[in-house]
Design an enzyme around this catalytic site. Structure first.
Site, PDB file in Angstrom:
ATOM      1  CG  ASP A 162      12.174  31.163 -33.941  1.00 49.39           C
ATOM      2  OD1 ASP A 162      11.670  29.794 -34.145  1.00 49.39           O
ATOM      3  OD2 ASP A 162      13.042  30.796 -33.069  1.00 49.39           O
ATOM      4  CD  GLU A 192      12.938  24.608 -33.008  1.00 47.84           C
ATOM      5  OE1 GLU A 192      14.068  24.469 -33.662  1.00 47.84           O
ATOM      6  OE2 GLU A 192      12.655  25.509 -32.290  1.00 47.84           O
TER       7      GLU A 192
END
Lengths: 330, 351
Positions: A162, A192
């Site tokens: 991720d 993010e």
């Protein structure tokens, strides 16, 4: 692609400190894109000009940053207290190792007398220092999980899949893109994990006509998991919804049509929690039709996230197929 | 304009956040008759422009925002022919069991939301609200046909017709916020017979229920001089504190607080008084939870106001309002717009 994924996941880059990952990606793509730039927040923006007319400016976003920890206090004995960068679960930390920017490794443990569910406040990092003066770590120093990439054959295990697996997919798309009417802007975003911050500014700067985020999603295929429709090995997940965004119905449908036309296995994603860069791109300026392709991933935000390698390669195929023809949203 | 008929059509149309197509086509049709230009933007917002007599292309403008999306359900899986789901927007688990629904699959399927009968529940689960994770939709079809017709990501709406109660009250689904879309249409209808100097952008926004997303992007595109959001607010009913509610039937509520430009509040109140429109004052000390919250911080900032229609039983399929409040909200808005002139630009100045 496995070598590329390994390089990316073993790189060091918590939110706000993505420079090493960025340099690695820049070196991979500099020769295959028409131009690249790095914006004020650190997003790497790579452009491939259209090969033929009739297309749009399509932004593809994958985030470079990973979750991590940050030192908040060093006690007189040299133990480090810390806070989280992004969504760190205390349960995943005990006995784990983290690595600071200079390569120094620390081990995480928990106050022995602490009871109940573990909290970050009960935990500390031990870098082997004898005292505060001896401790090389200073308040504000960030660290990330230290964990090797493992190739299990059909499945891969690593920290920071991720979203480095998304970065690897985006790199492959930029490399393999041959015939497209679109100006494809690949954006490797920052921050993010702390609030889609790089995507917010890069989408404002790029002003795309259409966008896709490439990110991971949770699965429901482990013992006694919450009910979720996504699972490993059933193909890329075409997002319908997560907590932060509803995919543009026509972008979603176009992805489904592409998968069916090319015979690529796919699954549909409805995720109750979490979100991706797509959420902030969609509401950029006057709005951007936006979708998201997700790689189903087990054990998200742990040091050992797991993906299916065929899902990864099929995601590359799906996105390349999506970009091949003009897109009519009318 | 017959507001009851318009409200009924809008209320009974489906339009879950992100999938507003059906209600949007009705709104577009209504707007076309009342505006100079109507467009649909990239997010699906309907943006209608009524030109003012004094305003050029860049003249001052007022944007009206009322959201047309409704809360709903979305399919997360099919198990042995029964459909699992989660909510889009804040659907309340307490009101799901026993609902008639429409499953918008490959074709629309009527369904019901069922659950285990009370007789077989373990004692620990009796008397509890059943989470939507434990509810299932039954469409009556055999499992293989359900799998063929329904897939993950399909939308589900509650099947509910509007009903008329006594005393001009009506009840139905999605009055949040289609009562206000109707009020905006009523306002535009009145403006046909009034003179207004400023340009009016009437926007039916999307995706309010999931985070004010349509208002965020449409306000960016319109960049109005003044923004007015219209939404519903908690109507008085037993069990809800009087300080948190507005009376149903006593007029629209005019909000003030940090989300609201003081001059906009003052003007709205003055207009209501001058035209003898009953109104209530709604102090909101923080986030209003409405499109006004997003409008206010668009670009370099937009002076924003909020008009609310009191509504009982919010986020259920029997949301209840007074048609008189709806008409008054439309009138208040029309008179406010007709009075906008250069002196109001001065009133907006903070320095």
């Amino acid at each position: 692609m496995k070598d590329l994924i390994q390089k990316l996941v073993e790189s060091w880059g918590p939110s706000g400190y993505e420079d090493r990952v960025r340099e690695l990606i820049r070196a991979e793509i500099a020769d295959v894109v028409d131009e690249w730039r790095v914006d004020a927040l650190g997003n790497l923006i790579a452009v491939r000009k259209p090969i033929r007319p009739g297309g749009m400016r399509v932004m593809l976003a994958a985030h470079m940053d990973e979750i991590g920890v940050m030192a908040t206090y060093v006690d007189e004995k040299g133990f480090i207290r810390f806070t989280n960068i992004g969504g760190v679960y205390p349960l995943n930390l005990r006995g784990g190792r983290v690595q600071f920017r200079d390569g120094r490794v620390g081990v995480i443990n928990r106050e022995e007398k602490a009871e109940g569910d573990p909290t970050l406040a009960q935990m500390f990092i031990d870098v082997g220092a004898a005292s505060r003066e001896d401790c090389p770590v200073r308040v504000g120093d960030p660290a990330v999980f230290l964990r090797d990439f493992v190739d299990l054959g059909p499945r891969l295990v690593a920290k920071a899949l991720d979203d480095r697996v998304g970065c690897a997919i985006l790199i492959e798309v930029m490399k393999q893109l041959q015939d497209t009417p679109h100006e494809v802007v690949g954006v490797f975003t920052v921050q993010e994990e702390v609030g889609l911050r790089g995507a917010t500014t890069s989408a404002f700067g790029v002003e795309p006509d259409l966008a896709l985020a490439i990110d991971v999603t949770a699965t429901g295929d482990t013992p006694e998991a919450r009910k979720r429709p996504m699972k490993l090995g059933a193909g890329p997940a075409i997002k319908v919804k997560d907590r932060g965004m509803l995919a543009h119905p026509k972008v979603k449908d176009r992805l489904i049509e592409t998968a069916e036309r090319l015979g690529i296995p796919y699954q549909l994603e409805v995720l109750e929690l979490g979100s991706t860069d797509a959420a902030s791109i969609q509401t950029s300026r006057a709005g951007v039709p936006t979708g998201c392709v997700s790689i189903p991933t087990r054990y998200l935000h742990s040091p050992s996230e797991m993906v299916d390698y065929e899902d990864v390669t099929n995601t590359v195929r799906l996105i390349l197929g999506f970009l091949r023809e003009p897109i009519d949203l009318g | 304009m017959e507001v009851k008929t318009v409200l009924q059509r809008l209320s009974e149309a489906s339009g879950v956040s992100g999938y507003e197509d059906e209600v949007r086509s009705l709104v577009v049709e209504q707007m076309r008759a009342l505006a100079d230009e109507v467009r649909v933007d990239a997010m699906g917002n309907v943006v209608a422009l009524r030109r003012g007599y004094a305003a050029g292309g860049d003249g001052p403008s007022v944007m009206l925002a009322a959201h047309m999306d409704e809360i709903g359900l979305i399919v997360t899986g099919v198990e042995k022919g029964f459909i699992r789901f989660t909510s889009v927007g804040g659907f309340d688990d307490r009101v799901l069991l026993g609902q008639e629904v429409i499953v918008h699959g490959r074709k629309d399927l009527p369904g019901i939301i069922g659950s285990r009968p009370p007789h077989v529940l373990p004692a620990s689960e009796r008397g509890r609200v059943i989470s939507h994770h434990d509810l299932l939709i039954d469409v009556g079809l055999p499992p293989d046909e359900v799998t063929a017709q329904v897939r993950v990501g399909d939308l589900v709406t509650v099947n509910r017709s509007m009903i008329e109660l006594k005393n001009d009250l009506v009840a139905g689904k999605a009055f949040d916020d289609r009562a206000c879309v109707t009020a905006v249409l009523a306002c535009l209808d009145m403006l046909q017979r009034m003179r207004h100097a400023w340009n009016v952008y009437a926007v039916a926004t999307v995706q309010e229920e999931v985070g004010l997303r349509g208002a965020t992007t449409s306000t960016f595109a319109v960049t109005p001089t003044v923004g007015i959001a219209l939404d519903v607010t908690f109507g008085s009913q037993p069990g809800v504190s009087e300080t948190e509610t507005m009376d149903v039937g006593k007029g629209p509520a005019i909000a003030f607080g940090p989300n609201i430009h003081p001059a906009v509040f003052e003007r709205l109140e003055a207009v209501a008084k001058a035209n003898e429109i009953p109104y209530q004052v709604d102090p909101i000390p923080a986030a209003t939870g409405t499109d006004a919250w997003a409008m206010q911080v668009t670009k370099a900032g937009i002076p924003t106001g909020l008009i609310s229609i009191p509504l009982r039983s919010m986020h259920t399929s029997v949301e209840t309002i007074s048609l008189r409040d709806l008409q008054r909200a439309g009138r208040l808005l029309a008179h406010f717009i007709a009075g906008l002139d250069d002196t109001f630009l001065d009133a907006l100045r903070m320095d």
